[in-house]
Design an enzyme around this catalytic site. Structure first.
Site, PDB file in Angstrom:
ATOM      1  N   GLN A   1       0.801  -1.234   0.000  1.00  0.00           N
ATOM      2  CA  GLN A   1       0.000   0.000   0.000  1.00  0.00           C
ATOM      3  C   GLN A   1       0.834   1.286   0.000  1.00  0.00           C
ATOM      4  O   GLN A   1       0.515   2.242  -0.711  1.00  0.00           O
ATOM      5  CB  GLN A   1      -0.926  -0.011   1.213  1.00  0.00           C
ATOM      6  CG  GLN A   1      -1.999   1.029   1.122  1.00  0.00           C
ATOM      7  CD  GLN A   1      -2.893   1.049   2.333  1.00  0.00           C
ATOM      8  OE1 GLN A   1      -3.454   2.061   2.660  1.00  0.00           O
ATOM      9  NE2 GLN A   1      -3.042  -0.069   3.015  1.00  0.00           N
TER      10      GLN A   1
ATOM     11  N   SER B   1      -3.638   5.360  11.879  1.00  0.00           N
ATOM     12  CA  SER B   1      -4.358   4.536  10.919  1.00  0.00           C
ATOM     13  C   SER B   1      -3.785   4.837   9.540  1.00  0.00           C
ATOM     14  O   SER B   1      -3.694   6.000   9.147  1.00  0.00           O
ATOM     15  CB  SER B   1      -5.856   4.853  10.965  1.00  0.00           C
ATOM     16  OG  SER B   1      -6.576   3.848  10.304  1.00  0.00           O
ATOM     17  N   GLU B   2      -3.416   3.780   8.795  1.00  0.00           N
ATOM     18  CA  GLU B   2      -2.688   3.959   7.536  1.00  0.00           C
ATOM     19  C   GLU B   2      -3.519   4.661   6.468  1.00  0.00           C
ATOM     20  O   GLU B   2      -2.995   5.103   5.466  1.00  0.00           O
ATOM     21  CB  GLU B   2      -2.233   2.589   7.019  1.00  0.00           C
ATOM     22  CG  GLU B   2      -3.395   1.733   6.523  1.00  0.00           C
ATOM     23  CD  GLU B   2      -3.083   0.245   6.515  1.00  0.00           C
ATOM     24  OE1 GLU B   2      -2.296  -0.187   7.347  1.00  0.00           O
ATOM     25  OE2 GLU B   2      -3.650  -0.456   5.666  1.00  0.00           O
ATOM     26  N   ASN B   3      -4.833   4.743   6.671  1.00  0.00           N
ATOM     27  CA  ASN B   3      -5.651   5.464   5.696  1.00  0.00           C
ATOM     28  C   ASN B   3      -5.743   6.950   6.010  1.00  0.00           C
ATOM     29  O   ASN B   3      -6.561   7.654   5.436  1.00  0.00           O
ATOM     30  CB  ASN B   3      -7.043   4.831   5.574  1.00  0.00           C
ATOM     31  CG  ASN B   3      -7.764   4.758   6.901  1.00  0.00           C
ATOM     32  OD1 ASN B   3      -7.156   4.542   7.948  1.00  0.00           O
ATOM     33  ND2 ASN B   3      -9.065   4.952   6.882  1.00  0.00           N
TER      34      ASN B   3
ATOM     35  N   TYR C   1       1.210   1.772  15.784  1.00  0.00           N
ATOM     36  CA  TYR C   1       0.347   1.213  14.745  1.00  0.00           C
ATOM     37  C   TYR C   1      -0.164  -0.142  15.220  1.00  0.00           C
ATOM     38  O   TYR C   1       0.627  -1.009  15.586  1.00  0.00           O
ATOM     39  CB  TYR C   1       1.110   1.035  13.428  1.00  0.00           C
ATOM     40  CG  TYR C   1       0.234   0.444  12.351  1.00  0.00           C
ATOM     41  CD1 TYR C   1      -0.457   1.253  11.457  1.00  0.00           C
ATOM     42  CD2 TYR C   1       0.055  -0.934  12.263  1.00  0.00           C
ATOM     43  CE1 TYR C   1      -1.287   0.706  10.497  1.00  0.00           C
ATOM     44  CE2 TYR C   1      -0.783  -1.492  11.301  1.00  0.00           C
ATOM     45  CZ  TYR C   1      -1.449  -0.662  10.429  1.00  0.00           C
ATOM     46  OH  TYR C   1      -2.277  -1.198   9.487  1.00  0.00           O
TER      47      TYR C   1
END
Lengths: 231, 222
Positions: A101, B45-47, B22
């Protein structure tokens, strides 16, 4: 100020051709360009390459493009539980390229920023590294990854103005700003379109230079994939 | 043998004030429930969010505010929002102090495998490859064995690799292990009621047992 306004999604996607490469914004179903996806569904386009972090679900988001067999190739980081995707992948009618990602995000950012390639630690020692140049910097190994660019970027913002300036909300920002910069033609759909000058320039996330077309979508469903609440 | 909750509780006691953390899906996501209240930490949060808060109340669910598991969440005071490239810049750049992830397998030299494979199809890699390659501290929370009883602590990973030589510590239902620089799982603590013999029998990779191995203490912070 240049006016980038188009009437709706149907007009915005009208010159996309068979085989085009599309960057489609969103993370899961959050921040996806619903109106442009719906407009694509009204066309007979075939052989598209779709670059999007996820594959939507069977009946929403990018999943709808898969269901209507409009895609030749999907480039994602995680496709999840999409039965229609699985069916087409297994029969060989849909190609899949999986990218870590962070590498996906940076490759798109690089595409928009004019950086043809960069070194990243992600994927060293894994099958992601197959066939790629590996180089050592300061005693650690890194992989060479190339930029990603597309014919069209379909992105979604919360508010926009007629000059193409965009503001996102919450985690619906995700891949959208990166993709805005990496599309030859970037189509932005927004929940609220205002005349240029009404948004505070201090608060703009995506400057209008990256956006070629903008319109206000209507009837956003904004489906939630996993509804979780505290007791 | 520890429950998932107890594994999460045990890891929670390792977390230090002021850390940016994380948490992966599964057992790691439970860790946030067991932190002492006086501890100030920030979850990424990776988003695109620093400052994940608890799940929202039913009337406050916002489709524009989700975590990496696509669940509705809330934000704590002092949160910040950003795009995906920024999210991974802070991961790869070594700004996250601690990552806690689940795994399908860990090898004795600290390699990890987390990929899901079903009917010949890998469904995705997500952000784990970037996380484990960042050089940040990486703890693994998982069951010691697969459902069929085979060990997840191996000499070599059998499934596709997510990252190499990246794991520092492993927390399972049977005990706590560190990865030795020369390779091998060093047993640090055992779960209450679990014998060293049982851990030996269920660890396929090289297990190193030195001196007396204490039973772990569990603090209930629920």
């Amino acid at each position: 100020m240049i006016n980038k306004t188009v009437k709706n999604g149907v007009e915005a996607v009208s010159d996309i051709e068979n085989g085009a490469v599309l960057l489609v914004g969103g993370f899961g179903l959050c921040g996806i360009p619903e109106a442009c996806i719906n407009a694509l569904l009204q066309t007979n386009l075939k052989g598209l390459t779709c670059i999007s972090n996820n594959a939507g679900v069977d009946d929403f988001g990018v999943g709808l493009l898969i269901k209507q067999r409009m895609l030749r190739k999907l480039i994602s980081s995680y496709v999840g539980e999409n039965l229609e995707f699985e069916k087409q992948f297994t029969t060989g009618s849909l190609e899949l390229e999986l990218i870590p990602q962070g590498t996906l995000a940076e490759r798109i950012r690089a595409g928009g920023a004019g950086i043809p390639a960069f070194y990243t630690p992600a994927g060293i020692g894994t099958h992601v590294a197959d066939g790629k140049e590996v180089r050592e910097f300061d005693g650690r190994l890194f992989l060479l990854e190339r930029w990603i660019k597309a014919d069209f970027s379909l992105i979604k913002a919360w508010k926009g103005d007629t000059a193409g300036n965009l503001i996102y909300k919450g985690t619906a920002r995700n891949f959208n700003p990166l993709m805005a910069s990496a599309g030859k033609i970037t189509i932005a759909e927004v929940e609220e379109l205002v005349p240029a000058g009404e948004l505070d320039p201090n608060q703009i996330h995506t400057p209008g230079i990256y956006v070629q077309r903008i319109f206000q979508g209507d009837g956003y469903e904004k489906r939630i994939e996993n509804k979780t609440v505290s007791k | 043998m520890l429950s998932k909750k107890q594994i999460a509780q045990r890891i929670a006691s390792e977390i230090k004030d002021g850390q940016y953390i994380y948490l992966g899906i599964g057992i790691p996501s439970l860790v946030a429930n067991y932190l002492p209240e006086q501890l100030q930490v920030v979850f990424q949060s990776e988003n695109g969010l620093l400052g994940i808060g608890p799940y929202p109340e039913k009337d406050n669910m916002d489709p524009d505010l989700i975590n990496a598991s696509k669940e509705t969440i809330s934000m704590v005071k002092g949160s910040s929002l950003f795009d995906s490239a920024e999210a991974f810049a802070m991961i790869r750049g070594g700004h996250i102090d601690l990552s806690i992830l689940g795994a399908l397998e860990v090898s004795e030299n600290g390699d990890i495998s987390h990929w899901k494979i079903s009917s010949g199809l890998i469904k995705g890699v997500g952000g784990a490859l970037d996380l484990v390659a960042s050089g940040a501290k990486l703890y693994i929370a998982m069951h010691h064995c697969h459902k069929d009883g085979t060990s997840k602590l191996l000499k070599h990973c059998k499934m596709p690799i997510t990252g190499i030589k990246c794991v520092q510590k492993i927390f399972t239902d049977l005990g706590v292990f560190t990865i030795l620089p020369e390779g091998g799982f060093k047993l640090c603590e055992r779960a209450p009621g679990v014998s060293i013999e049982e851990i030996k029998a269920k660890t396929e990779g090289r297990l190193v047992v030195k001196g007396e191995i204490k039973e772990m203490e569990l603090f209930d912070n629920e």
